[in-house]
Write a protein that holds these residues in place. Structure first.
Motif, PDB file in Angstrom:
ATOM      1  N   GLU A 152       0.863  -1.182   0.000  1.00  0.00           N
ATOM      2  CA  GLU A 152       0.000   0.000   0.000  1.00  0.00           C
ATOM      3  C   GLU A 152       0.900   1.233   0.000  1.00  0.00           C
ATOM      4  N   ILE A 153       0.571   2.199  -0.848  1.00  0.00           N
ATOM      5  CA  ILE A 153       1.411   3.365  -1.093  1.00  0.00           C
ATOM      6  C   ILE A 153       0.543   4.627  -1.059  1.00  0.00           C
ATOM      7  N   THR A 154       1.066   5.709  -0.468  1.00  0.00           N
ATOM      8  CA  THR A 154       0.459   7.022  -0.681  1.00  0.00           C
ATOM      9  C   THR A 154       1.310   7.766  -1.707  1.00  0.00           C
ATOM     10  N   TYR A 155       0.658   8.652  -2.458  1.00  0.00           N
ATOM     11  CA  TYR A 155       1.382   9.369  -3.516  1.00  0.00           C
ATOM     12  C   TYR A 155       0.721  10.716  -3.773  1.00  0.00           C
ATOM     13  N   LEU A 156       1.480  11.620  -4.369  1.00  0.00           N
ATOM     14  CA  LEU A 156       0.960  12.950  -4.676  1.00  0.00           C
ATOM     15  C   LEU A 156       0.024  12.907  -5.877  1.00  0.00           C
ATOM     16  N   THR A 157       0.500  12.290  -6.961  1.00  0.00           N
ATOM     17  CA  THR A 157      -0.299  12.258  -8.195  1.00  0.00           C
ATOM     18  C   THR A 157       0.323  11.274  -9.174  1.00  0.00           C
ATOM     19  N   TRP A 158      -0.389  11.025 -10.265  1.00  0.00           N
ATOM     20  CA  TRP A 158       0.177  10.326 -11.417  1.00  0.00           C
ATOM     21  C   TRP A 158       0.716  11.374 -12.380  1.00  0.00           C
ATOM     22  N   ALA A 159       1.980  11.237 -12.780  1.00  0.00           N
ATOM     23  CA  ALA A 159       2.577  12.181 -13.719  1.00  0.00           C
ATOM     24  C   ALA A 159       2.099  11.877 -15.143  1.00  0.00           C
ATOM     25  N   GLU A 160       2.408  12.789 -16.049  1.00  0.00           N
ATOM     26  CA  GLU A 160       1.965  12.630 -17.442  1.00  0.00           C
ATOM     27  C   GLU A 160       2.578  11.405 -18.113  1.00  0.00           C
ATOM     28  N   ASP A 161       3.725  10.954 -17.596  1.00  0.00           N
ATOM     29  CA  ASP A 161       4.359   9.768 -18.176  1.00  0.00           C
ATOM     30  C   ASP A 161       3.771   8.469 -17.628  1.00  0.00           C
ATOM     31  N   GLY A 162       2.699   8.575 -16.814  1.00  0.00           N
ATOM     32  CA  GLY A 162       2.046   7.392 -16.293  1.00  0.00           C
ATOM     33  C   GLY A 162       2.695   6.792 -15.071  1.00  0.00           C
ATOM     34  N   LEU A 163       3.575   7.559 -14.409  1.00  0.00           N
ATOM     35  CA  LEU A 163       4.259   7.058 -13.222  1.00  0.00           C
ATOM     36  C   LEU A 163       3.849   7.852 -11.986  1.00  0.00           C
ATOM     37  N   LEU A 164       3.968   7.200 -10.829  1.00  0.00           N
ATOM     38  CA  LEU A 164       3.608   7.822  -9.566  1.00  0.00           C
ATOM     39  C   LEU A 164       4.649   8.856  -9.147  1.00  0.00           C
ATOM     40  N   ARG A 165       4.183   9.931  -8.486  1.00  0.00           N
ATOM     41  CA  ARG A 165       5.078  10.960  -7.963  1.00  0.00           C
ATOM     42  C   ARG A 165       4.958  11.028  -6.448  1.00  0.00           C
ATOM     43  N   HIS A 166       6.100  11.274  -5.785  1.00  0.00           N
ATOM     44  CA  HIS A 166       6.171  11.486  -4.337  1.00  0.00           C
ATOM     45  C   HIS A 166       5.475  10.365  -3.574  1.00  0.00           C
ATOM     46  N   THR A 167       6.033   9.175  -3.718  1.00  0.00           N
ATOM     47  CA  THR A 167       5.451   7.989  -3.103  1.00  0.00           C
ATOM     48  C   THR A 167       5.986   7.777  -1.687  1.00  0.00           C
ATOM     49  N   VAL A 168       5.157   7.192  -0.830  1.00  0.00           N
ATOM     50  CA  VAL A 168       5.540   6.826   0.530  1.00  0.00           C
ATOM     51  C   VAL A 168       4.983   5.434   0.819  1.00  0.00           C
ATOM     52  N   PHE A 169       5.832   4.562   1.318  1.00  0.00           N
ATOM     53  CA  PHE A 169       5.425   3.197   1.664  1.00  0.00           C
ATOM     54  C   PHE A 169       4.586   3.211   2.943  1.00  0.00           C
ATOM     55  N   VAL A 170       3.447   2.516   2.911  1.00  0.00           N
ATOM     56  CA  VAL A 170       2.576   2.423   4.088  1.00  0.00           C
ATOM     57  C   VAL A 170       2.688   1.051   4.733  1.00  0.00           C
ATOM     58  N   GLY A 171       2.650   0.002   3.935  1.00  0.00           N
ATOM     59  CA  GLY A 171       2.744  -1.351   4.479  1.00  0.00           C
ATOM     60  C   GLY A 171       2.396  -2.380   3.429  1.00  0.00           C
ATOM     61  N   LEU A 172       2.524  -3.656   3.791  1.00  0.00           N
ATOM     62  CA  LEU A 172       2.155  -4.742   2.895  1.00  0.00           C
ATOM     63  C   LEU A 172       0.697  -5.108   3.109  1.00  0.00           C
ATOM     64  N   ARG A 173       0.045  -5.532   2.039  1.00  0.00           N
ATOM     65  CA  ARG A 173      -1.357  -5.930   2.104  1.00  0.00           C
ATOM     66  C   ARG A 173      -1.460  -7.427   1.860  1.00  0.00           C
ATOM     67  N   ASP A 174      -1.293  -8.195   2.921  1.00  0.00           N
ATOM     68  CA  ASP A 174      -1.380  -9.643   2.794  1.00  0.00           C
ATOM     69  C   ASP A 174      -2.813 -10.108   2.560  1.00  0.00           C
ATOM     70  N   ASP A 175      -3.772  -9.190   2.711  1.00  0.00           N
ATOM     71  CA  ASP A 175      -5.171  -9.538   2.458  1.00  0.00           C
ATOM     72  C   ASP A 175      -5.572  -9.312   1.011  1.00  0.00           C
ATOM     73  N   LYS A 176      -4.669  -8.817   0.184  1.00  0.00           N
ATOM     74  CA  LYS A 176      -4.977  -8.525  -1.219  1.00  0.00           C
ATOM     75  C   LYS A 176      -4.229  -9.490  -2.135  1.00  0.00           C
ATOM     76  N   LEU A 177      -4.898  -9.965  -3.171  1.00  0.00           N
ATOM     77  CA  LEU A 177      -4.267 -10.839  -4.162  1.00  0.00           C
ATOM     78  C   LEU A 177      -3.614  -9.992  -5.245  1.00  0.00           C
ATOM     79  N   ALA A 178      -2.369 -10.299  -5.573  1.00  0.00           N
ATOM     80  CA  ALA A 178      -1.624  -9.504  -6.546  1.00  0.00           C
ATOM     81  C   ALA A 178      -2.323  -9.483  -7.906  1.00  0.00           C
TER      82      ALA A 178
END
Length: 308
Positions: free
Chosen positions: A273-299
């Protein structure tokens, strides 16, 4: 009569603003694990959104639910760590998970099967560790702004005229205070300087055709303990071949240069799980911060969320 073995959970559609009107009620969006509680003649099962049995991981919560005065029931809710100010915290959730789930609170927001009792009556005086998630009928966007001022994750709005239907994402919508999402970890880069274990995590999501597309990197929000844990876990999933459909760009407008020869690829099985500022025009995340792993979610279920 016994409750269903497992019910596929109702999921939310992401929207930019919370809706309003007489057909909507609004609840706080909690920051924890979505968990269903199945109670059958005093026996309790805690089930993840994919149907995994996590009862053994959270025995205190199961014991608290077993004290409810009910023969059989199926509850839907969120298991959370709670800060002293009452705000739920995914970080506290993970810390408590490492020590058997002590101190967690199970917020119940839906009752799917019960012997003729309503949810409010069942949880009028809940045991410690169990709480009823009340709803608001006020203006949805005003409620969301108030939630944001208190440091909450966001709001879930539900249609009062719709049944609980897992495949109907228009019945429940979520509006967030932060940009936040789940992404598949596809590898890690070597650390630089005095940083130990790993540099950054490479993130991705699946498109509608099932291809794994690069979303960017995250290198902040991880303590040395977290870095060590991630390195141990990901090292077990190491593979020689890149799992992405298309190689990530070596140069981007934001962030340092990515040297692919220093990337360690992994099987795409772990969700972060990640927080981020926005998606840039190149389709990539900007200003990301790691929150934790989501073992309850299937990849395989991870998709890029786009506000409606």
């Amino acid at each position: 009569m016994s409750p269903p073995k497992w019910i596929k959970p109702q999921l939310c559609k992401l929207v930019a603003k919370a809706p309003s009107g007489p057909l909507w009620v609004h609840e706080i969006k909690f920051d924890g694990y979505r968990i269903a509680a199945r109670i059958d003649q005093g026996a309790v099962q805690l089930l993840t959104r994919s149907g995994l049995d996590w009862t053994a991981k959270y025995p205190a919560t199961a014991a608290a639910l077993a004290t409810l005065k009910v023969e059989s029931a199926y509850l839907d809710g969120e298991l959370c760590g709670v800060r002293p100010d009452g705000v739920t915290s995914f970080e506290l959730m993970q810390q408590a998970s490492d020590r058997g789930g002590a101190g967690l609170v199970y917020f119940v927001f839906d009752l799917l099967d019960l012997d003729g009792q309503d949810l409010a009556a069942l949880l009028e005086k809940p045991p410690d560790g169990i709480a009823f998630s009340a709803h608001e009928t006020s203006d949805g966007e005003a409620f969301r702004r108030a939630a944001c001022r208190h440091g909450l994750e966001g709001v879930v709005s539900k249609r009062v005229d719709r049944r609980y239907l897992p495949d109907d994402r228009s019945a429940w919508v979520k509006s967030k205070c932060l940009n936040r999402g789940e992404f598949v970890i596809t590898g890690w880069s070597d650390p630089e300087g005095s940083r130990p274990f790993l540099g950054s995590l490479l993130l991705a999501y699946h498109d509608d055709d099932g291809r794994l597309l690069y979303a960017g990197r995250v290198g902040t929000g991880m303590s040395q303990k977290t870095l060590a844990f991630l390195h141990r876990r990901l090292a077990l999933l190491a593979v020689p071949k890149m799992p992405l459909a298309v190689p990530p760009p070596r140069e981007t407008r934001f962030g340092g240069r990515l040297v692919l020869s220093k990337v360690h690829w992994v099987r795409p099985e772990v969700v972060a799980e990640i927080t981020y500022l926005t998606w840039a025009e190149d389709g990539l995340l900007r200003h990301t911060v790691f929150v934790g792993l989501r073992d309850d979610k299937l990849a395989r279920e991870v998709r890029r969320e786009r506000p409606a």
